[in-house]
Design a protein around this motif. Structure first.
Motif, short mmCIF file in Angstrom:
data_model
loop_
_atom_site.label_atom_id
_atom_site.label_comp_id
_atom_site.label_asym_id
_atom_site.label_seq_id
_atom_site.Cartn_x
_atom_site.Cartn_y
_atom_site.Cartn_z
N ALA A 50 5.90 -2.46 5.67
CA ALA A 50 4.47 -2.18 5.79
C ALA A 50 3.89 -1.76 4.44
O ALA A 50 2.78 -2.16 4.08
CB ALA A 50 4.22 -1.10 6.84
N ASP A 51 4.66 -0.96 3.70
CA ASP A 51 4.19 -0.52 2.38
C ASP A 51 4.02 -1.72 1.44
O ASP A 51 3.04 -1.81 0.70
CB ASP A 51 5.18 0.48 1.76
N VAL A 52 4.99 -2.61 1.44
CA VAL A 52 4.93 -3.78 0.58
C VAL A 52 3.76 -4.67 0.98
O VAL A 52 3.01 -5.19 0.14
CB VAL A 52 6.26 -4.57 0.66
N LEU A 53 3.59 -4.84 2.27
CA LEU A 53 2.51 -5.68 2.78
C LEU A 53 1.15 -5.11 2.38
O LEU A 53 0.24 -5.84 1.98
CB LEU A 53 2.63 -5.78 4.30
N TRP A 54 1.03 -3.80 2.45
CA TRP A 54 -0.22 -3.14 2.09
C TRP A 54 -0.52 -3.31 0.60
O TRP A 54 -1.66 -3.64 0.22
CB TRP A 54 -0.13 -1.66 2.47
N GLU B 32 -11.68 -10.98 -5.84
CA GLU B 32 -12.95 -10.59 -6.43
C GLU B 32 -13.18 -11.28 -7.76
O GLU B 32 -14.30 -11.58 -8.14
CB GLU B 32 -12.98 -9.06 -6.65
N THR B 33 -12.08 -11.56 -8.48
CA THR B 33 -12.23 -12.06 -9.84
C THR B 33 -12.01 -13.56 -9.95
O THR B 33 -12.73 -14.25 -10.64
CB THR B 33 -11.23 -11.35 -10.77
N GLN C 225 -3.70 -5.37 -1.06
CA GLN C 225 -4.64 -4.82 -2.05
C GLN C 225 -4.68 -5.69 -3.30
O GLN C 225 -5.74 -5.93 -3.87
CB GLN C 225 -4.23 -3.40 -2.40
N ARG C 226 -3.50 -6.19 -3.71
CA ARG C 226 -3.42 -7.03 -4.91
C ARG C 226 -4.23 -8.32 -4.70
O ARG C 226 -5.02 -8.73 -5.53
CB ARG C 226 -1.95 -7.37 -5.18
#
Lengths: 683, 683
Positions: free
Chosen positions: A372-376, A387-388, A380-381
């Motif tokens: 879950a941490d990796v997926l989160w 956006e860019t 975010q990445r």
């Protein structure tokens, strides 16, 4: 009758003899000392407040009483939470009149986290206002609409909202939704209608009797021409009287297997008119004269779906570990069935058959957390990239991975919670044990936000593309790179590497099988592509599930490399053992697929099984200390069987005594009914 | 909104195009035309009586209201059932004043069958009076006690009873029970006490507020000397006022995951005195002077346990097929997710991934039935043998088989019900779909009357004995003869024979592994026999479960041979296909064990998998007609999703409208709570 008010002897001894430091795990688990203390402070703030105690166990209430109870409590909860946040933010001197995005996200997290679990156990009707209604306004209002609605909605200034998408007749396949919005050019209004019974909105949380505004997905028609699904903001109840407005048919859909605090509702429209500017116009516009303009960046909508699934993986991981904590403590307190008939009955956790039910679930929860941490972080990445520049490449991988992990983790968590419940025998069946509520929430997550099989098939579509790319020797995304490795299993000294690799080979084999099956169906019969996919459905879904298990195993191994550097030795060893148990357990559970696609001999299997059973024995003495490290407050667990002090029998009793049925020694229905039956004259 | 009152188009077409005759299946399923018509007549008698309609969905009631509701309804049910039986028996001119054993058994069956399911769904508090209290009196009273109590109890003349064995601290290991009965020689009375909180009786059905007499298991002490567990008849509530008698602490244990109509209770004693003749004296006596005499034939007690487990296999089979009926009909009515995007959305039953969830569960239920019938016949044969000669040989086999099938069938039924519930997506989660109640009853059966793992380990003990006998080339009982066959799998033309044999070889292999593991532990370490058994527990349980699966497969094949002669061709073909699907499905589910203990090559696996998927396609068109053949009345299914007419959406709505919460458009808690939150002034 002796009632012991302290920690029971069994748990005391377990804690004294453990070789790990629970608090170290707690700090790491919370993401740091500051986060841990913040959470504890917030919990104290609420749990020490008697306003939030339940006079009657909610499971004893009628459905209507339960609604009234959670609405009252939910209202107080929101108010107190605002007070808490205000206090917190004052120090930072924020502008309290503008809507703070960070604040919304924090709020949303608080409303879905352990605190809300503790207070409601089966959720509550105001959650979706912040979890779905506000985010939709944020994402889909144009700037003018944001100015008009956002601050009001955040302050709940006459507005309590929800999000209405699913209909009685349509869930996963949203293009099939039937609610329609016809644009009336003369009046510059949309006219909403529910053309059939199956078009009724059905399921939205808080919709039944709570929300007075709704974000509605409906098929847009302009002068009879269809313009796809659009989002509309509709007031459904009068701001003052709360009465449903004319043309609105709204109510609660009724009791469910779980999540009975949600006030899920139904909603029908009969010629309900809203002004043109209540279509949410960020992604598509209808001009006054009826011109339609599409301006969507569909990837952003995609992004929200991904977000929710990422959150669900985390939710069910918590639910699984709640259940594991309850079962572990109970198994250390319960004594039953002598191992040696001349000795005292042992703690049931001493039975190997009990260890194998419980300990792998703890390991599973921890490895879900690592994923879950990796997926989160991945989420975010990718969002930042979007956006860019064009991030459609990683987005496809992220989307597939989130579908896959949502499907696999909810399935395994639900199954694990059930195993844990059953491990507590009869008492696990009591509502007061709380497995029921925990299971209900996880079981709901199995189906909502993308039904299990639908998600596996979506994952499989991605995997098949990657697989055919791999045949062309293209570079593959990180999570599927293994598909390019055609080497068979070479059994080495590292058991975990063997097991992880065997899982990857199995996933590849199963995927190749599904792909070949598609090819065969295409070639030898005159079938359409869609029929071919249907006929391969079972094999594709199996491949996607295997991919999920392979990913979870490989990821756990990789995270261990990171953890070696970032944790102290004791904690690292603990996590290492958990990863080991998880991978060996996954290997055993997937044995059919493993042996189908790998050549593993009897000696190798024996080695693995021996290590697996040995590990259970090694972990047994620290089991209680490990679950202590998740630092679930007794209120979060909400279980007579799982409290920190282990006073299981006393709590079962206290809970039974609070049941309104037990407030009278004789129920009046004895006099009105049973007595007649017991008269000998009756014959 | 159009509301169609007739059979929906989809189900009409399914029935018209089916190639089987549902009524043929119904007759066979009921055990004959007469039995079928009798059951239908009884159902009409009750279901046409508006007294038995529910004004409010029971799932909306509070726990207390639900008790009052089921007690009132249960009282009427017993009275009406007596009327029905009296009418029935008058023709046969039976003596109505004596207790008729046959009548009790019939009554017990009626109280646990589809009729009671239809009326209560989560059971009711008066059931145990007939299901456990009366049979215990019959089996354990001496003749004098029978004369005194039996007729009164049968007529419920001032008596409503239950059976109290399990305690808060002790379930499976009954020797650990703590309730004590001390014989007072002076007064010729027993003094009952609950020495600790864990000694409280906990779980007995109807005990909470309903029963006024209880059969209690307690440790007998005479002049401080322990004489084992004995059975006592204790009045706990006043015959007139129903108030708990002095020294009695009784109440309801509270809400549970299911079976919430049962009124499960707790019971504590403080110096409660009963006369000497209220110890049930058939198997053991205490004379006035305190002499103790054992006269038990322990096999008879054994027999009751076996009986209950035989019944449970049948119960969960029915529950599984109720769930399968609901899911099948719903899947034929629900349209979702186009297979071809240009075509109409298909019935979800057309998706292969849906067929694989549902059709194997139907086959499983039918093969459980084939095993339950054999087990029942075996039980009757052994009981008859016991009356005439020593039947301890077959009793051990019967005991092991009943343990094993109870464990395996409840496990698989619970899992199957859950798969079926999930196959109905979100709507399966609604209480009104009724999977929840069905699952609750099956999940309870998984644990009660012998916890799952405990039963598997009991089975394994028997199997290990047989296995060591087989090494000595002894003759083995029929159900385990295969253990003597050491030949490896030889893959022939008959796929089912291959699969059944592979399962038997796997069970043998797993048993040998557990046995060797025990040997190793014995030899290489200084462990006690009990530690050795504990360390082998996981392997032993796995062997017992595999034995169960192998037995179910082999038995289904054998029964097919009988059925070829006793059924018409259409029905035989239907049953043949079900047996085939069941065996192939079992093979797939046990693939890990199969490949571990057999050598099956890729080509053979492919052949089997292809036939499995092909069968799903063959069975699909008859799915609705098959579940029609189980002839479950709509009231028995109790499901908005599963009714015969397929009016799913209308029924979901009707049920929601009946919810008391929906009787007001605005709930008062809006005014008392929510409104305050929505005032802008609040900030």
């Amino acid at each position: 009758m002796e009632v012991n008010r302290g920690e029971c002897i069994d748990l005391k001894r377990e804690r004294e003899t453990s070789t790990i430091v629970s608090e170290d795990l707690a700090v790491w688990w919370a993401g740091g000392r500051v986060q841990l203390e913040e959470r504890r402070a917030l919990e104290r703030y609420f749990f020490n407040n008697p306003e939030f105690d339940d006079a009657v166990p909610p499971s004893c209430l009628s459905y209507k009483e339960r609604y009234e109870h959670v609405l009252a409590k939910g209202t107080k909860f929101i108010a107190k939470l605002r007070e808490w946040q205000a206090k917190d933010k004052q120090a930072q001197q924020q502008d309290k009149d503008s809507v703070d995005l960070q604040l919304i996200y924090e709020f949303r997290t608080l409303l879905s986290g352990p605190l809300a679990t503790a207070l409601f156990q089966q959720s509550f009707p105001l959650r979706l206002h912040f979890a779905m209604f506000m985010p939709t306004l944020l994402n889909q209002c144009n700037e003018e609409q944001q100015r008009r609605w956002l601050t009001r909605a955040w302050h709940m200034d006459g507005i309590v909202g929800t999000y209405a998408q699913t209909e009685l007749g349509h869930g996963s396949y949203i293009r099939g939704l039937e609610t329609r919005a016809d644009y009336d050019v003369e009046e510059e209004e949309f006219v909403l209608n529910t053309p059939t019974i199956s078009a009724y909105k059905w399921w939205p949380g808080g919709l039944g009797h709570t929300a007075n505004m709704v974000v509605v997905l409906a098929q847009l028609y302009i002068r009879g021409k269809h313009h796809g699904l659009q989002t509309f903001l509709v007031r459904i109840r009068d701001e003052q009287t709360h009465e449903p407005l004319p043309g609105i048919d709204v109510g609660d859909i009724g009791p469910k297997m779980g999540a009975n605090g949600v006030n899920n509702g139904f909603l029908g429209f009969r010629n309900v008119r809203i002004p043109r500017d209540q279509m949410l116009m960020k992604n598509a516009q209808v001009l006054a004269d009826g011109q339609f303009k599409q301006a969507a960046h569909p990837l952003l909508i995609y992004g929200t779906m991904v977000f929710v699934r990422v959150i669900i993986v985390r939710d069910v991981m918590f639910q699984l570990l709640q259940a594991a904590t309850i079962a572990t403590r109970y198994s250390a307190v319960r004594h039953q069935s002598p191992i040696d008939p001349n000795a005292k009955e042992p703690q049931i956790l001493d039975h190997l058959t009990q260890q194998v039910k419980i300990l792998p679930q703890i390991a599973r929860g921890i490895c879900f957390r690592l994923a879950a941490d990796v997926l989160w972080a991945f989420y975010q990445r990718v969002m930042k990239q979007l956006e860019t520049k064009d991030g459609s490449g990683p987005l496809a991988e992220l989307h597939a991975l989130s579908c896959c992990l949502k499907a696999v983790c909810t399935q395994d968590a639900v199954e694990g919670i059930d195993v844990l419940r059953k491990s507590c025998g009869g008492h696990g069946f009591m509502a007061s044990a709380n497995f029921d509520s925990i299971h209900g929430l996880a079981a709901a997550a199995f189906t909502y936000e993308g039904e299990h099989t639908v998600l596996l098939l979506q994952t499989a579509r991605f995997l098949i593309r990657q697989f055919t790319d791999s045949l062309k020797r293209k570079v593959l995304p990180a999570s599927v790179t293994y598909l390019r490795n055609a080497a068979p299993l070479s059994w080495g000294d590292n058991l975990l590497e063997n097991a992880a690799r065997a899982l990857e080979i199995s996933a590849t084999g199963q995927l190749r099988d599904a792909w070949q099956w598609q090819q065969e169906q295409r070639q030898s019969h005159s079938r359409t592509e869609h029929q071919v996919n249907n006929l391969a459905g079972r094999r594709l879904a199996a491949a996607a599930a295997l991919h999920g298990h392979a990913y979870l195993a490989r990821n756990a191994l990789q995270q261990l490399e990171q953890l070696k550097r970032s944790t102290n030795q004791g904690l690292f060893e603990l996590l290492q053992q958990q990863v080991e148990l998880f991978i060996l357990d996954t290997f055993q559970r997937q044995l059919g697929a493993i042996l189908k696609w790998n050549s593993v001999n009897g000696q190798q299997l024996k080695q693995l099984e021996q290590r697996y059973e040995q590990l259970l024995g090694i972990l047994r003495p620290n089991a209680v200390a490990i679950v202590d490290g998740f630092d679930f407050h007794d209120r979060v667990l909400g279980s007579t069987l799982g409290c920190w002090d282990g006073r299981v029998y006393e709590r079962l009793f206290e809970e039974a005594r609070r049941n309104p049925l037990n407030q009278e020694t004789v129920n009046h229905s004895y006099h009105t009914h049973l007595k007649t039956l017991l008269q000998p004259s009756k014959l």
